[in-house]
Design a protein around this motif. Structure first.
Motif, PDB file in Angstrom:
ATOM      1  N   GLN A  97       0.889  -1.196   0.041  1.00  0.00           N
ATOM      2  CA  GLN A  97       0.092   0.002   0.006  1.00  0.00           C
ATOM      3  C   GLN A  97       0.790   1.204   0.121  1.00  0.00           C
ATOM      4  O   GLN A  97       1.742   1.238   0.545  1.00  0.00           O
ATOM      5  N   SER A 153      -8.436  -8.727  -2.501  1.00  0.00           N
ATOM      6  CA  SER A 153      -8.546  -8.128  -1.303  1.00  0.00           C
ATOM      7  C   SER A 153     -10.117  -7.847  -1.440  1.00  0.00           C
ATOM      8  O   SER A 153     -10.797  -8.002  -2.461  1.00  0.00           O
ATOM      9  N   VAL A 154     -10.899  -7.691  -0.318  1.00  0.00           N
ATOM     10  CA  VAL A 154     -12.049  -7.168  -0.310  1.00  0.00           C
ATOM     11  C   VAL A 154     -12.173  -5.975  -1.122  1.00  0.00           C
ATOM     12  O   VAL A 154     -13.227  -5.527  -1.721  1.00  0.00           O
ATOM     13  N   HIS A 155     -11.184  -5.008  -1.277  1.00  0.00           N
ATOM     14  CA  HIS A 155     -11.157  -3.854  -2.046  1.00  0.00           C
ATOM     15  C   HIS A 155     -11.035  -4.252  -3.594  1.00  0.00           C
ATOM     16  O   HIS A 155     -10.929  -3.327  -4.467  1.00  0.00           O
ATOM     17  N   TRP A 160     -12.191   2.286  -1.683  1.00  0.00           N
ATOM     18  CA  TRP A 160     -11.654   2.611  -0.689  1.00  0.00           C
ATOM     19  C   TRP A 160     -10.898   4.099  -0.564  1.00  0.00           C
ATOM     20  O   TRP A 160      -9.979   4.143  -1.443  1.00  0.00           O
ATOM     21  N   TYR A 166      -4.534   1.324  -4.786  1.00  0.00           N
ATOM     22  CA  TYR A 166      -4.526   0.134  -4.197  1.00  0.00           C
ATOM     23  C   TYR A 166      -5.855  -0.675  -4.763  1.00  0.00           C
ATOM     24  O   TYR A 166      -5.871  -1.615  -5.040  1.00  0.00           O
ATOM     25  N   GLY A 197     -10.294  -9.992   4.071  1.00  0.00           N
ATOM     26  CA  GLY A 197     -10.503  -8.735   4.698  1.00  0.00           C
ATOM     27  C   GLY A 197      -9.435  -8.259   5.528  1.00  0.00           C
ATOM     28  O   GLY A 197      -8.551  -8.415   4.997  1.00  0.00           O
ATOM     29  N   ALA A 198      -9.900  -7.768   6.488  1.00  0.00           N
ATOM     30  CA  ALA A 198      -8.768  -7.315   7.717  1.00  0.00           C
ATOM     31  C   ALA A 198      -8.024  -8.550   8.221  1.00  0.00           C
ATOM     32  O   ALA A 198      -8.723  -9.174   9.079  1.00  0.00           O
ATOM     33  N   ILE A 203       0.784  -5.129   7.079  1.00  0.00           N
ATOM     34  CA  ILE A 203       0.430  -4.028   6.120  1.00  0.00           C
ATOM     35  C   ILE A 203      -0.727  -3.172   6.770  1.00  0.00           C
ATOM     36  O   ILE A 203      -0.831  -1.814   6.581  1.00  0.00           O
ATOM     37  N   ASN A 204      -1.415  -3.496   7.615  1.00  0.00           N
ATOM     38  CA  ASN A 204      -2.574  -3.025   8.315  1.00  0.00           C
ATOM     39  C   ASN A 204      -2.548  -2.761   9.814  1.00  0.00           C
ATOM     40  O   ASN A 204      -3.518  -2.612  10.604  1.00  0.00           O
ATOM     41  N   MET A 258     -17.207  -8.857   5.990  1.00  0.00           N
ATOM     42  CA  MET A 258     -16.879  -7.533   5.522  1.00  0.00           C
ATOM     43  C   MET A 258     -17.643  -7.011   4.223  1.00  0.00           C
ATOM     44  O   MET A 258     -18.234  -5.660   4.167  1.00  0.00           O
TER      45      MET A 258
HETATM   46  C1  BGC Z   1      -5.620  -4.201   3.205  1.00  0.00           C
HETATM   47  C2  BGC Z   1      -5.714  -3.857   4.688  1.00  0.00           C
HETATM   48  C3  BGC Z   1      -7.130  -3.585   5.015  1.00  0.00           C
HETATM   49  C4  BGC Z   1      -8.058  -4.803   4.509  1.00  0.00           C
HETATM   50  C5  BGC Z   1      -9.467  -4.293   4.865  1.00  0.00           C
HETATM   51  C6  BGC Z   1      -6.546  -5.295   2.835  1.00  0.00           C
HETATM   52  O1  BGC Z   1      -6.645  -5.545   1.352  1.00  0.00           O
HETATM   53  O2  BGC Z   1      -4.418  -4.306   2.853  1.00  0.00           O
HETATM   54  O3  BGC Z   1      -4.890  -2.671   5.134  1.00  0.00           O
HETATM   55  O4  BGC Z   1      -7.260  -3.600   6.605  1.00  0.00           O
HETATM   56  O5  BGC Z   1      -8.021  -4.811   3.190  1.00  0.00           O
HETATM   57  O6  BGC Z   1      -9.974  -3.087   4.557  1.00  0.00           O
END
Ligand code: BGC
Length: 268
Positions: A97, A153-155, A160, A166, A197-198, A203-204, A258
């Motif tokens: 990230q 990722s959920v993303h 986001w 990202y 998810g988280a 990284i987080n 999530m």
């Molecule tokens: C990110 C994390 C985040 C998570 C949920 C992940 O892909 O790298 O930083 O906490 O998604 O938002």
């Protein structure tokens, strides 16, 4: 070793020196796979992962490469194949990230994230596919010619703010994975994503390391716990094994719910 679903197989895992990559490496090794622990900058951490794997009775080597660099990726596959004979499983995990408000995001921040998270997955997947085709089928080892797991990722679906680079890279992984699955399925190359998810990783860290931060994060998670790397490792073993042989071209969300958008539970 009780559960050896990946016996006789070799897995190349990018970014396996920490976080989710490390969790997957340890679980796949415990399931009988030999592991190439790719890392970018933390050699000591990668060697520690390899040492844990060999102490537990499986094989591992470490290999430094930037997944966003074509020549380095090609050399890594060459060396890994000459060491272990072939590769059966690729886990496209390396990612980073570089967060910034959209108006302030530099081209460098944009390029770096797209290069590692998305281009890196393309470069590694292309080499893996070339190797699967070169080596040919080994039905006594696996029903598939080869398996690729893209760590997304959920993303890939949840927008986001403050992380446009990202989220764009993860949305890109979704369509890269599905297009590869559509194109390469007839060769019996099985390709899927895991969308975490988280998960508690470096990284987080700021999102879970204090009780206040964790409480805020849990508002986004219906299952009310932050994930652990083992949650992803267990699923990755299954997704690489013949137990999931008919699963192809899909994203497995491992996120405690999530993506059920809990913000709508008492809203909307
Ligand atoms: C990110 C994390 C985040 C998570 C949920 C992940 O892909 O790298 O930083 O906490 O998604 O938002």
């Amino acid at each position: 070793m009780s559960d050896v679903k990946l016996k006789g197989q070799t897995a190349l895992i990018t970014g396996a020196d920490s976080g989710i990559g490390k969790g997957i490496a340890l679980k796949m090794a415990a399931s009988g796979a030999a592991i190439i622990v790719n890392y970018h900058s933390n050699k000591e951490a990668a060697e520690e992962v390899a040492a844990q794997i060999t102490a537990a009775g499986s094989s591992a080597i470490v290999y430094q490469a930037n997944v966003g660099d074509e020549k380095e990726v090609q050399e890594m596959f060459k060396q890994a194949i000459s060491h272990f004979g072939t590769i059966d499983i690729l886990v496209n995990n390396a990612g980073l990230q570089q967060d910034a408000a959209f108006v302030d995001m530099s081209l460098d921040q944009w390029n770096k994230v797209i290069n590692v998270n998305l281009t890196g997955q393309f470069l590694c997947a292309r080499e893996a596919v070339r190797e699967f085709i070169r080596r040919g089928a080994r039905p006594e080892i696996s029903k598939a010619l080869g398996k690729i797991i893209c760590i997304s990722s959920v993303h890939e679906v949840i927008p986001w703010a403050g992380h446009a680079n990202y989220a764009a890279s993860k949305g890109g992984i979704l369509m890269l994975m599905k297009s590869m699955a559509q194109e390469l399925g007839e060769l019996k190359i099985r390709i899927n994503s895991i969308a975490p998810g988280a998960i508690k990783t470096p990284i987080n860290r700021p999102a879970w390391e204090t009780p206040e931060a964790e409480e805020k994060l849990l508002k986004l998670i219906p299952y009310k716990r932050v994930g652990e790397t083992e949650d992803i490792g267990n699923a990755a073993v299954w997704l690489a094994s013949d137990d999931s042989d008919y699963i192809h071209g899909t994203s497995l969300f491992i996120d405690g719910g999530m993506t059920c958008y809990p913000g709508f539970a008492a809203n909307g």
